[in-house]
Design a protein around this motif. Structure first.
Motif, PDB file in Angstrom:
ATOM      1  N   SER A  97       4.752   3.843  -3.151  1.00  0.00           N
ATOM      2  CA  SER A  97       3.782   4.623  -2.382  1.00  0.00           C
ATOM      3  C   SER A  97       3.802   4.215  -0.915  1.00  0.00           C
ATOM      4  O   SER A  97       3.816   5.077  -0.023  1.00  0.00           O
ATOM      5  CB  SER A  97       2.379   4.439  -2.964  1.00  0.00           C
ATOM      6  OG  SER A  97       1.410   5.097  -2.166  1.00  0.00           O
TER       7      SER A  97
ATOM      8  N   THR B 103       6.468   5.640   0.916  1.00  0.00           N
ATOM      9  CA  THR B 103       6.367   7.105   0.866  1.00  0.00           C
ATOM     10  C   THR B 103       7.440   7.735  -0.024  1.00  0.00           C
ATOM     11  O   THR B 103       7.912   8.837   0.251  1.00  0.00           O
ATOM     12  CB  THR B 103       6.404   7.735   2.282  1.00  0.00           C
ATOM     13  OG1 THR B 103       7.681   7.487   2.885  1.00  0.00           O
ATOM     14  CG2 THR B 103       5.292   7.183   3.160  1.00  0.00           C
ATOM     15  N   GLU B 104       7.786   7.045  -1.081  1.00  0.00           N
ATOM     16  CA  GLU B 104       8.709   7.592  -2.081  1.00  0.00           C
ATOM     17  C   GLU B 104       7.855   8.080  -3.255  1.00  0.00           C
ATOM     18  O   GLU B 104       7.732   7.425  -4.284  1.00  0.00           O
ATOM     19  CB  GLU B 104       9.728   6.541  -2.501  1.00  0.00           C
ATOM     20  CG  GLU B 104      10.637   6.096  -1.357  1.00  0.00           C
ATOM     21  CD  GLU B 104      11.718   5.129  -1.789  1.00  0.00           C
ATOM     22  OE1 GLU B 104      12.142   5.189  -2.971  1.00  0.00           O
ATOM     23  OE2 GLU B 104      12.152   4.314  -0.962  1.00  0.00           O
ATOM     24  N   SER B 105       7.283   9.256  -3.057  1.00  0.00           N
ATOM     25  CA  SER B 105       6.255   9.753  -3.966  1.00  0.00           C
ATOM     26  C   SER B 105       6.755   9.972  -5.385  1.00  0.00           C
ATOM     27  O   SER B 105       6.046   9.663  -6.360  1.00  0.00           O
ATOM     28  CB  SER B 105       5.663  11.060  -3.426  1.00  0.00           C
ATOM     29  OG  SER B 105       5.059  10.859  -2.176  1.00  0.00           O
ATOM     30  N   LYS B 106       7.944  10.516  -5.516  1.00  0.00           N
ATOM     31  CA  LYS B 106       8.455  10.822  -6.850  1.00  0.00           C
ATOM     32  C   LYS B 106       8.541   9.570  -7.707  1.00  0.00           C
ATOM     33  O   LYS B 106       8.113   9.552  -8.872  1.00  0.00           O
ATOM     34  CB  LYS B 106       9.824  11.497  -6.750  1.00  0.00           C
ATOM     35  CG  LYS B 106      10.392  11.924  -8.094  1.00  0.00           C
ATOM     36  CD  LYS B 106      11.715  12.666  -7.924  1.00  0.00           C
ATOM     37  CE  LYS B 106      12.266  13.083  -9.294  1.00  0.00           C
ATOM     38  NZ  LYS B 106      13.562  13.825  -9.152  1.00  0.00           N
TER      39      LYS B 106
ATOM     40  N   ILE C 220       5.000   8.160  -8.564  1.00  0.00           N
ATOM     41  CA  ILE C 220       4.359   8.901  -9.650  1.00  0.00           C
ATOM     42  C   ILE C 220       5.002   8.557 -10.993  1.00  0.00           C
ATOM     43  O   ILE C 220       4.324   8.396 -12.015  1.00  0.00           O
ATOM     44  CB  ILE C 220       4.437  10.414  -9.394  1.00  0.00           C
ATOM     45  CG1 ILE C 220       3.633  10.791  -8.139  1.00  0.00           C
ATOM     46  CG2 ILE C 220       3.940  11.190 -10.609  1.00  0.00           C
ATOM     47  CD1 ILE C 220       2.149  10.544  -8.247  1.00  0.00           C
TER      48      ILE C 220
ATOM     49  N   ASN D 149      -0.800   7.186   0.250  1.00  0.00           N
ATOM     50  CA  ASN D 149       0.284   8.105   0.590  1.00  0.00           C
ATOM     51  C   ASN D 149       0.584   9.123  -0.498  1.00  0.00           C
ATOM     52  O   ASN D 149       1.239  10.138  -0.232  1.00  0.00           O
ATOM     53  CB  ASN D 149       1.564   7.324   0.899  1.00  0.00           C
ATOM     54  CG  ASN D 149       1.490   6.587   2.223  1.00  0.00           C
ATOM     55  OD1 ASN D 149       0.750   6.977   3.119  1.00  0.00           O
ATOM     56  ND2 ASN D 149       2.253   5.519   2.347  1.00  0.00           N
ATOM     57  N   ILE D 150       0.141   8.860  -1.721  1.00  0.00           N
ATOM     58  CA  ILE D 150       0.452   9.799  -2.809  1.00  0.00           C
ATOM     59  C   ILE D 150      -0.795  10.451  -3.409  1.00  0.00           C
ATOM     60  O   ILE D 150      -0.678  11.394  -4.189  1.00  0.00           O
ATOM     61  CB  ILE D 150       1.233   9.104  -3.947  1.00  0.00           C
ATOM     62  CG1 ILE D 150       0.370   8.047  -4.640  1.00  0.00           C
ATOM     63  CG2 ILE D 150       2.526   8.501  -3.422  1.00  0.00           C
ATOM     64  CD1 ILE D 150       0.978   7.498  -5.920  1.00  0.00           C
TER      65      ILE D 150
ATOM     66  N   THR E 238      -1.247  14.270  -3.271  1.00  0.00           N
ATOM     67  CA  THR E 238      -0.158  15.136  -3.734  1.00  0.00           C
ATOM     68  C   THR E 238      -0.567  15.842  -5.018  1.00  0.00           C
ATOM     69  O   THR E 238      -1.347  15.308  -5.825  1.00  0.00           O
ATOM     70  CB  THR E 238       1.119  14.322  -3.996  1.00  0.00           C
ATOM     71  OG1 THR E 238       0.883  13.413  -5.094  1.00  0.00           O
ATOM     72  CG2 THR E 238       1.530  13.536  -2.758  1.00  0.00           C
TER      73      THR E 238
ATOM     74  N   PHE F 179       0.094  13.726  -8.171  1.00  0.00           N
ATOM     75  CA  PHE F 179      -0.890  12.687  -8.487  1.00  0.00           C
ATOM     76  C   PHE F 179      -2.077  13.292  -9.213  1.00  0.00           C
ATOM     77  O   PHE F 179      -2.527  12.774 -10.247  1.00  0.00           O
ATOM     78  CB  PHE F 179      -1.346  11.989  -7.208  1.00  0.00           C
ATOM     79  CG  PHE F 179      -2.382  10.911  -7.446  1.00  0.00           C
ATOM     80  CD1 PHE F 179      -1.998   9.616  -7.749  1.00  0.00           C
ATOM     81  CD2 PHE F 179      -3.746  11.206  -7.367  1.00  0.00           C
ATOM     82  CE1 PHE F 179      -2.956   8.626  -7.983  1.00  0.00           C
ATOM     83  CE2 PHE F 179      -4.705  10.223  -7.594  1.00  0.00           C
ATOM     84  CZ  PHE F 179      -4.302   8.929  -7.895  1.00  0.00           C
TER      85      PHE F 179
END
Length: 260
Positions: free
Chosen positions: A212, A215-218, A221, A246-247, A250, A253
């Protein structure tokens, strides 16, 4: 809350597990059965056995701790805190009980209560490594860099049996790197922890925090789902943890939270 494998070993390799069937008391027999159900993920049956222990002996502190830990894994933090508090009331100098209570406060976002409880355990034993690790993470999330580093380093320099927790120094070093905003280095340390201990939710949650912050959201999650599957106590915590800012907004999330 990063409840360590050491904690579970201390709780569930208890007198009730170690005594033979011939020598154990009725309460210990129910405790052993509860531990067996717990280890199989049969939490409702475990709760029933631990409750039987308390019916026989209302002052059996270990049964309250085991109940609290079982409810915590089910994501029922209010219930968990009640049982941890009762255990500490019976045995106020029990380091394990204080740690579990403090960790549960942290998961509820009650950081002041978590801090004071963990500090209480350190006053009893200044080398209580789990409390130092827990405080380090709380201070880091509060932006108290120096306090966080002091506690992480104290946890790291204390010798731990590598057969019991071979990933311990990786976990501590990961916390230090995370505090220093060295995210790639922290990621490497926590990935090693996951390899050694893949069945604990807190291990995967460490990766959630790093991904997070990167910022590597995938990936964040993905590991958050693994965390929830193993330990539902992180569901509420994830809604306010600053590491997940940061997530949190989304769609992925929100969908994940809604699915639980």
């Amino acid at each position: 809350m990063k409840v360590l494998k050491i904690v579970l070993l201390v709780i569930f390799i208890s007198l009730g597990c170690l005594l033979s069937a011939d020598s154990e008391t009725k309460a210990e027999r129910h405790l052993r059965r509860g531990n067996e159900h717990y280890s199989q993920g049969e939490y409702e049956q475990a709760i029933d056995e631990y409750q039987r222990v308390i019916q026989i002996n209302p002052n059996y502190a270990l049964a309250y701790y085991n109940l609290g830990e079982t409810y915590r894994l089910k994501g029922k933090l209010d219930d968990a805190i009640v049982f941890f508090q009762k255990g500490v009331e019976i045995d106020p100098n029990n380091l394990l009980g204080l740690f579990l209570l403090g960790a549960c406060y942290k998961l509820q976002g009650e950081l002041d209560d978590a801090t004071s409880t963990l500090q209480q355990s350190i006053r009893i034993d200044p080398n209580f490594i789990m409390a130092h690790l827990g405080l380090g993470d709380i201070y880091r999330k509060q932006g108290k860099v120096e306090e966080a580093l002091v506690n992480f380093r104290q946890a790291m320099k204390t010798e731990v049996d590598p057969d019991m927790a071979p990933e311990w120094k990786n976990h501590c070093q990961g916390g230090i790197y995370l505090t220093q905003d060295k995210l790639d280095e922290a990621l490497s340390e926590f990935q090693q922890v996951v390899k050694v201990n893949p069945k604990e939710g807190y291990v995967h949650y460490s990766l959630v925090c790093v991904y997070s912050l990167k910022t590597e959201s995938k990936l964040a999650i993905e590991y958050l789902k693994k965390t929830f599957d193993l330990d539902k106590s992180f569901i509420e915590f994830s809604k306010t943890d600053p590491d997940l800012d940061n997530i949190r907004q989304t769609p992925e999330f929100q969908q994940l939270i809604d699915s639980y």
